[in-house]
Design a protein around this motif. Structure first.
Motif, PDB file in Angstrom:
ATOM      1  N   PRO A   2     -16.856  -7.878   1.199  1.00  0.00           N
ATOM      2  CA  PRO A   2     -15.971  -7.796   2.363  1.00  0.00           C
ATOM      3  C   PRO A   2     -16.740  -7.684   3.678  1.00  0.00           C
ATOM      4  O   PRO A   2     -17.797  -7.072   3.750  1.00  0.00           O
ATOM      5  N   THR A   3     -16.169  -8.310   4.690  1.00  0.00           N
ATOM      6  CA  THR A   3     -16.706  -8.182   6.039  1.00  0.00           C
ATOM      7  C   THR A   3     -16.288  -6.835   6.614  1.00  0.00           C
ATOM      8  O   THR A   3     -17.082  -6.114   7.192  1.00  0.00           O
ATOM      9  N   VAL A   4     -14.997  -6.489   6.426  1.00  0.00           N
ATOM     10  CA  VAL A   4     -14.442  -5.223   6.906  1.00  0.00           C
ATOM     11  C   VAL A   4     -13.455  -4.731   5.856  1.00  0.00           C
ATOM     12  O   VAL A   4     -12.707  -5.521   5.279  1.00  0.00           O
ATOM     13  N   GLU A   5     -13.460  -3.421   5.626  1.00  0.00           N
ATOM     14  CA  GLU A   5     -12.471  -2.831   4.732  1.00  0.00           C
ATOM     15  C   GLU A   5     -11.822  -1.635   5.432  1.00  0.00           C
ATOM     16  O   GLU A   5     -12.522  -0.759   5.937  1.00  0.00           O
ATOM     17  N   LEU A   6     -10.490  -1.658   5.479  1.00  0.00           N
ATOM     18  CA  LEU A   6      -9.723  -0.565   6.077  1.00  0.00           C
ATOM     19  C   LEU A   6      -8.971   0.160   4.968  1.00  0.00           C
ATOM     20  O   LEU A   6      -8.478  -0.471   4.027  1.00  0.00           O
ATOM     21  N   ARG A   7      -8.871   1.452   5.097  1.00  0.00           N
ATOM     22  CA  ARG A   7      -8.020   2.269   4.223  1.00  0.00           C
ATOM     23  C   ARG A   7      -7.266   3.217   5.136  1.00  0.00           C
ATOM     24  O   ARG A   7      -7.879   3.882   5.966  1.00  0.00           O
ATOM     25  N   PHE A   8      -5.957   3.239   4.990  1.00  0.00           N
ATOM     26  CA  PHE A   8      -5.182   4.136   5.848  1.00  0.00           C
ATOM     27  C   PHE A   8      -4.007   4.727   5.086  1.00  0.00           C
ATOM     28  O   PHE A   8      -3.509   4.139   4.127  1.00  0.00           O
ATOM     29  N   SER A   9      -3.591   5.917   5.524  1.00  0.00           N
ATOM     30  CA  SER A   9      -2.437   6.560   4.917  1.00  0.00           C
ATOM     31  C   SER A   9      -1.191   5.739   5.240  1.00  0.00           C
ATOM     32  O   SER A   9      -1.143   5.030   6.237  1.00  0.00           O
ATOM     33  N   ALA A  10      -0.208   5.847   4.391  1.00  0.00           N
ATOM     34  CA  ALA A  10       1.002   5.030   4.510  1.00  0.00           C
ATOM     35  C   ALA A  10       1.898   5.511   5.649  1.00  0.00           C
ATOM     36  O   ALA A  10       2.988   6.027   5.439  1.00  0.00           O
ATOM     37  N   SER A  56       8.327   4.845  -0.339  1.00  0.00           N
ATOM     38  CA  SER A  56       9.497   4.916  -1.214  1.00  0.00           C
ATOM     39  C   SER A  56       9.147   5.377  -2.629  1.00  0.00           C
ATOM     40  O   SER A  56      10.007   5.855  -3.348  1.00  0.00           O
ATOM     41  N   HIS A  57       7.878   5.240  -3.033  1.00  0.00           N
ATOM     42  CA  HIS A  57       7.446   5.647  -4.372  1.00  0.00           C
ATOM     43  C   HIS A  57       6.540   6.878  -4.340  1.00  0.00           C
ATOM     44  O   HIS A  57       5.921   7.215  -5.338  1.00  0.00           O
ATOM     45  N   ASP A  58       6.441   7.527  -3.177  1.00  0.00           N
ATOM     46  CA  ASP A  58       5.612   8.736  -3.022  1.00  0.00           C
ATOM     47  C   ASP A  58       4.190   8.535  -3.544  1.00  0.00           C
ATOM     48  O   ASP A  58       3.667   9.343  -4.304  1.00  0.00           O
ATOM     49  N   ILE A  59       3.555   7.463  -3.103  1.00  0.00           N
ATOM     50  CA  ILE A  59       2.183   7.168  -3.505  1.00  0.00           C
ATOM     51  C   ILE A  59       1.228   7.768  -2.483  1.00  0.00           C
ATOM     52  O   ILE A  59       1.361   7.532  -1.282  1.00  0.00           O
ATOM     53  N   ALA A  60       0.287   8.557  -2.968  1.00  0.00           N
ATOM     54  CA  ALA A  60      -0.644   9.252  -2.080  1.00  0.00           C
ATOM     55  C   ALA A  60      -1.893   8.433  -1.765  1.00  0.00           C
ATOM     56  O   ALA A  60      -2.582   8.705  -0.783  1.00  0.00           O
ATOM     57  N   THR A  61      -2.199   7.432  -2.583  1.00  0.00           N
ATOM     58  CA  THR A  61      -3.398   6.636  -2.337  1.00  0.00           C
ATOM     59  C   THR A  61      -3.232   5.832  -1.048  1.00  0.00           C
ATOM     60  O   THR A  61      -2.112   5.491  -0.660  1.00  0.00           O
ATOM     61  N   PRO A  62      -4.346   5.507  -0.383  1.00  0.00           N
ATOM     62  CA  PRO A  62      -4.223   4.765   0.874  1.00  0.00           C
ATOM     63  C   PRO A  62      -3.886   3.289   0.666  1.00  0.00           C
ATOM     64  O   PRO A  62      -4.139   2.721  -0.394  1.00  0.00           O
ATOM     65  N   VAL A  63      -3.317   2.708   1.697  1.00  0.00           N
ATOM     66  CA  VAL A  63      -3.128   1.261   1.758  1.00  0.00           C
ATOM     67  C   VAL A  63      -4.511   0.683   2.056  1.00  0.00           C
ATOM     68  O   VAL A  63      -5.263   1.239   2.854  1.00  0.00           O
ATOM     69  N   THR A  64      -4.863  -0.416   1.420  1.00  0.00           N
ATOM     70  CA  THR A  64      -6.166  -1.023   1.673  1.00  0.00           C
ATOM     71  C   THR A  64      -6.001  -2.407   2.285  1.00  0.00           C
ATOM     72  O   THR A  64      -5.080  -3.149   1.933  1.00  0.00           O
ATOM     73  N   VAL A  65      -6.885  -2.720   3.214  1.00  0.00           N
ATOM     74  CA  VAL A  65      -6.927  -4.040   3.833  1.00  0.00           C
ATOM     75  C   VAL A  65      -8.379  -4.483   3.795  1.00  0.00           C
ATOM     76  O   VAL A  65      -9.247  -3.834   4.373  1.00  0.00           O
ATOM     77  N   VAL A  66      -8.636  -5.573   3.074  1.00  0.00           N
ATOM     78  CA  VAL A  66      -9.997  -6.096   2.949  1.00  0.00           C
ATOM     79  C   VAL A  66     -10.042  -7.455   3.628  1.00  0.00           C
ATOM     80  O   VAL A  66      -9.305  -8.371   3.262  1.00  0.00           O
ATOM     81  N   ALA A  73     -13.750 -20.206   5.005  1.00  0.00           N
ATOM     82  CA  ALA A  73     -12.430 -19.572   4.978  1.00  0.00           C
ATOM     83  C   ALA A  73     -12.524 -18.098   5.364  1.00  0.00           C
ATOM     84  O   ALA A  73     -13.569 -17.472   5.254  1.00  0.00           O
ATOM     85  N   PHE A  74     -11.400 -17.591   5.811  1.00  0.00           N
ATOM     86  CA  PHE A  74     -11.258 -16.181   6.149  1.00  0.00           C
ATOM     87  C   PHE A  74     -10.078 -15.666   5.343  1.00  0.00           C
ATOM     88  O   PHE A  74      -9.000 -16.266   5.352  1.00  0.00           O
ATOM     89  N   SER A  75     -10.263 -14.590   4.609  1.00  0.00           N
ATOM     90  CA  SER A  75      -9.167 -14.076   3.795  1.00  0.00           C
ATOM     91  C   SER A  75      -8.936 -12.594   4.051  1.00  0.00           C
ATOM     92  O   SER A  75      -9.848 -11.863   4.441  1.00  0.00           O
ATOM     93  N   ILE A  76      -7.697 -12.207   3.835  1.00  0.00           N
ATOM     94  CA  ILE A  76      -7.283 -10.820   3.995  1.00  0.00           C
ATOM     95  C   ILE A  76      -6.501 -10.443   2.745  1.00  0.00           C
ATOM     96  O   ILE A  76      -5.588 -11.166   2.331  1.00  0.00           O
ATOM     97  N   GLU A  77      -6.885  -9.318   2.155  1.00  0.00           N
ATOM     98  CA  GLU A  77      -6.163  -8.783   1.004  1.00  0.00           C
ATOM     99  C   GLU A  77      -5.567  -7.439   1.394  1.00  0.00           C
ATOM    100  O   GLU A  77      -6.285  -6.557   1.857  1.00  0.00           O
ATOM    101  N   VAL A  78      -4.261  -7.312   1.224  1.00  0.00           N
ATOM    102  CA  VAL A  78      -3.572  -6.050   1.490  1.00  0.00           C
ATOM    103  C   VAL A  78      -3.127  -5.502   0.145  1.00  0.00           C
ATOM    104  O   VAL A  78      -2.358  -6.143  -0.569  1.00  0.00           O
ATOM    105  N   GLY A  79      -3.642  -4.312  -0.193  1.00  0.00           N
ATOM    106  CA  GLY A  79      -3.324  -3.690  -1.475  1.00  0.00           C
ATOM    107  C   GLY A  79      -2.397  -2.507  -1.313  1.00  0.00           C
ATOM    108  O   GLY A  79      -2.558  -1.708  -0.392  1.00  0.00           O
ATOM    109  N   ASP A  80      -1.429  -2.396  -2.242  1.00  0.00           N
ATOM    110  CA  ASP A  80      -0.454  -1.314  -2.122  1.00  0.00           C
ATOM    111  C   ASP A  80      -0.655  -0.167  -3.099  1.00  0.00           C
ATOM    112  O   ASP A  80      -0.026   0.866  -2.958  1.00  0.00           O
ATOM    113  N   GLY A  81      -1.516  -0.298  -4.104  1.00  0.00           N
ATOM    114  CA  GLY A  81      -1.777   0.810  -5.008  1.00  0.00           C
ATOM    115  C   GLY A  81      -0.608   1.216  -5.873  1.00  0.00           C
ATOM    116  O   GLY A  81      -0.644   2.257  -6.526  1.00  0.00           O
ATOM    117  N   LEU A  82       0.453   0.420  -5.934  1.00  0.00           N
ATOM    118  CA  LEU A  82       1.665   0.807  -6.649  1.00  0.00           C
ATOM    119  C   LEU A  82       1.459   0.936  -8.152  1.00  0.00           C
ATOM    120  O   LEU A  82       2.063   1.782  -8.782  1.00  0.00           O
TER     121      LEU A  82
END
Length: 149
Positions: A2-10, A56-66, A73-82
């Motif tokens: 990854p070029t940049v990886e973000l993790r943030f609370s929901a 809505s599912h009370d998930i404590a893990t962070p949302v991830t954006v890679v 090409a340039f790609s973005i992956e948004v993960g929900d941890g569900l």
């Protein structure tokens, strides 16, 4: 890698930051200026969807954006941890989806609508689930840097 990886609370207020970072990295990667608004909107929609699922599912893990910059090409992956271990429920509407009186039915419709918006904004979209949860991968072509003499 990854070029940049973000993790943030929901939290909805973090979606704006993810949009701004995605647009800046996309610009630097060589994504066409005319497409940057679509990048911002698609990332905003994917992050809002992930935040909504987490809340809505009370998930404590962070949302991830890679954000990944490749040669063409340039790609973005948004993960929900569900579906991550210990997070309980599967993706809404997939397994054990309820009937018309199920409160998750409205969330399912909103989720499908969000995915439709993303698909309308991005030509190359992949939605998948795995051990780490759900991921929306969006890819845009890049323009190689022009080297001036």
């Amino acid at each position: 890698m990854p070029t940049v990886e973000l993790r943030f609370s929901a939290q909805p207020e973090h979606v704006r930051t993810a949009r701004l970072v995605a647009a800046a990295v996309a610009r630097r990667a060589g994504v066409d200026e005319a497409v940057l608004d679509e990048v911002r909107l698609a990332v905003g929609e994917a992050c809002s969807r992930a935040v909504g699922l987490h809340r809505s599912h009370d998930i404590a893990t962070p949302v991830t954006v890679v954000l990944t910059e490749d040669e063409k090409a340039f790609s973005i992956e948004v993960g929900d941890g569900l579906l991550a271990p210990g997070n309980g429920s599967p993706v809404p509407g997939v397994a054990g989806g309820g009937g018309p009186d199920d409160p998750e039915t409205d969330a399912d419709t909103e989720d499908e609508m969000g995915l439709a918006v993303i698909s309308g904004l991005v030509d190359d979209v992949e939605v998948r689930t795995g051990a780490d949860g759900g991921v929306i991968r969006m890819t845009w072509p890049t323009n190689p840097a022009v080297v001036l003499p």
